[in-house]
Each structure stands twice: as structure tokens, then as C-alpha cells.
Design a protein around this motif. Structure first.
Motif, PDB file in Angstrom:
ATOM      1  N   MET A 187      -5.746   4.248   8.499  1.00 44.39           N
ATOM      2  CA  MET A 187      -5.604   2.933   7.867  1.00 44.39           C
ATOM      3  C   MET A 187      -4.452   2.154   8.495  1.00 44.39           C
ATOM      4  SD  MET A 187      -6.268   3.533   3.782  1.00 44.39           S
ATOM      5  CE  MET A 187      -5.652   1.907   3.368  1.00 44.39           C
ATOM      6  N   GLU A 188      -3.343   2.822   8.740  1.00 45.25           N
ATOM      7  CA  GLU A 188      -2.199   2.153   9.355  1.00 45.25           C
ATOM      8  C   GLU A 188      -2.569   1.630  10.740  1.00 45.25           C
ATOM      9  OE1 GLU A 188       0.816   5.185   9.171  1.00 45.25           O
ATOM     10  OE2 GLU A 188       1.448   4.585   7.160  1.00 45.25           O
ATOM     11  N   LEU A 214      -4.872  -1.396  10.372  1.00 49.38           N
ATOM     12  CA  LEU A 214      -4.134  -2.571   9.914  1.00 49.38           C
ATOM     13  C   LEU A 214      -3.275  -3.164  11.028  1.00 49.38           C
ATOM     14  CD1 LEU A 214      -3.110  -1.448   6.328  1.00 49.38           C
ATOM     15  CD2 LEU A 214      -4.721  -3.259   6.931  1.00 49.38           C
ATOM     16  N   GLN A 223      -1.940  -3.618  -3.868  1.00 49.46           N
ATOM     17  CA  GLN A 223      -3.398  -3.538  -3.922  1.00 49.46           C
ATOM     18  C   GLN A 223      -3.941  -2.596  -2.858  1.00 49.46           C
ATOM     19  OE1 GLN A 223      -4.805  -7.569  -3.695  1.00 49.46           O
ATOM     20  NE2 GLN A 223      -3.950  -8.115  -5.678  1.00 49.46           N
ATOM     21  N   VAL A 224      -3.355  -2.650  -1.663  1.00 47.65           N
ATOM     22  CA  VAL A 224      -3.783  -1.748  -0.595  1.00 47.65           C
ATOM     23  C   VAL A 224      -3.484  -0.300  -0.992  1.00 47.65           C
ATOM     24  CG1 VAL A 224      -3.345  -1.028   1.803  1.00 47.65           C
ATOM     25  CG2 VAL A 224      -3.630  -3.455   1.246  1.00 47.65           C
ATOM     26  N   LEU A 231      -6.024   0.783  -3.479  1.00 47.25           N
ATOM     27  CA  LEU A 231      -7.298   1.066  -2.809  1.00 47.25           C
ATOM     28  C   LEU A 231      -7.256   2.437  -2.152  1.00 47.25           C
ATOM     29  CD1 LEU A 231     -10.082   0.284  -1.717  1.00 47.25           C
ATOM     30  CD2 LEU A 231      -8.912  -0.847   0.185  1.00 47.25           C
ATOM     31  N   PHE A 232      -6.161   2.726  -1.465  1.00 43.97           N
ATOM     32  CA  PHE A 232      -6.005   4.027  -0.813  1.00 43.97           C
ATOM     33  C   PHE A 232      -6.102   5.164  -1.835  1.00 43.97           C
ATOM     34  CE2 PHE A 232      -3.322   7.578   0.524  1.00 43.97           C
ATOM     35  CZ  PHE A 232      -3.928   7.912   1.726  1.00 43.97           C
ATOM     36  N   LEU A 272      -0.031  -7.706  -2.460  1.00 44.25           N
ATOM     37  CA  LEU A 272      -1.049  -7.246  -1.521  1.00 44.25           C
ATOM     38  C   LEU A 272      -0.805  -5.792  -1.136  1.00 44.25           C
ATOM     39  CD1 LEU A 272      -3.510  -7.813   0.221  1.00 44.25           C
ATOM     40  CD2 LEU A 272      -1.970  -8.729   1.965  1.00 44.25           C
ATOM     41  N   ALA A 273       0.443  -5.436  -0.873  1.00 44.25           N
ATOM     42  CA  ALA A 273       0.779  -4.052  -0.528  1.00 44.25           C
ATOM     43  C   ALA A 273       0.417  -3.112  -1.675  1.00 44.25           C
ATOM     44  CB  ALA A 273       2.261  -3.927  -0.181  1.00 44.25           C
ATOM     45  N   LYS A 315      -4.546   7.991   5.845  1.00 45.04           N
ATOM     46  CA  LYS A 315      -3.419   7.052   5.831  1.00 45.04           C
ATOM     47  C   LYS A 315      -3.080   6.604   7.251  1.00 45.04           C
ATOM     48  CE  LYS A 315       1.409   6.654   4.363  1.00 45.04           C
ATOM     49  NZ  LYS A 315       2.296   6.823   5.493  1.00 45.04           N
TER      50      LYS A 315
END
Length: 122
Positions: A103-104, A107, A77-78, A81-82, A74-75, A100
Motif C-alpha cells: 500500500m505504501e 500510494l 480513513q486510509v 480501510l487497512f 484522510l490518513a 502495508k
């Protein structure tokens, strides 16, 4: 079709990468990876390590000796995406850093909400 190629293809796809992109990042020709698909060639250990590194997995995960950790997947994939968004929007370094951070923050907020929801269920 070989199981190794299927695994490379699957890992690449979840990272938003094509086989030619994986090959380039690994310092290989895409033709060699395609030859692995048809078993026309066998990968060398250095080639396997290079592909695993390009995909952000261990060699054992690449060859199927060890399952890919779902949280690490998952990390990855994120992260893909970024990188994709930064590339598509042609963001410079300063704006990439801003994105970034945003996004952090997003999340973290979402994770706190989900954790509270999970705790309420228990």
C-alpha cells in the motif's frame, strides 16, 4: 439530537466504526453515548478524552472547537480501510506487513503521478 453525538457518529462512520465499536475502544458502554444523543446524560471530561482517543482526534476536534485537519482525516480513513481489509481477510502479522508495504509503495507512485500532473498545470 445533540451536536456532540452527531460529531461522534460522523467521525466513527468515516473510520468504518460503529458507535458500539467506539464505545468499546473508549472503555465505555454504548448506552452512555446513545444517552448523549438524547441529552439524557452529559459526558464527563475523561469520557470525552476516551472517545476522542478512540477516534484518533483531539478533544477540541471532538467537541467542535477545532476543525478536523483534512489530511489527518484522510490518513485516519486510509488506516481504517487497512484495518478493515486485514480483518476481513484474516491476515496474519507477516501478511499484514506485506500488505502495508505494498500500500505504501502504491500510494507513493500515485502521489508522484498526481504531483507531476499538478506541476504540469502550474
Amino acid at each position: 439530537m445533540s451536536a456532540l453525538y452527531d460529531r461522534i457518529y460522523s467521525l466513527a462512520s468515516t473510520r468504518g466504526m460503529s458507535i458500539p465499536e467506539v464505545a468499546k475502544k473508549a472503555g465505555l458502554s454504548s448506552a452512555i453515548i446513545y444517552r448523549w444523543r438524547t441529552n439524557d446524560a452529559n459526558p464527563t471530561k475523561p469520557s470525552l478524552i476516551a472517545v476522542a482517543t478512540a477516534l484518533g482526534v483531539s478533544e477540541d476536534e471532538l467537541v467542535g472547537k477545532k476543525e478536523v485537519d483534512p489530511q489527518e482525516e484522510l490518513a485516519s480513513q486510509v488506516g481504517a480501510l487497512f484495518r478493515s481489509v486485514v480483518k476481513q481477510q484474516d491476515l496474519d502479522e507477516d501478511h499484514s506487513k506485506d500488505l502495508k508495504e505494498e500500500m505504501e509503495d502504491l500510494l507513493k507512485v500515485r502521489a508522484r503521478r498526481l504531483k507531476a500532473k499538478q506541476d504540469a498545470k502550474n
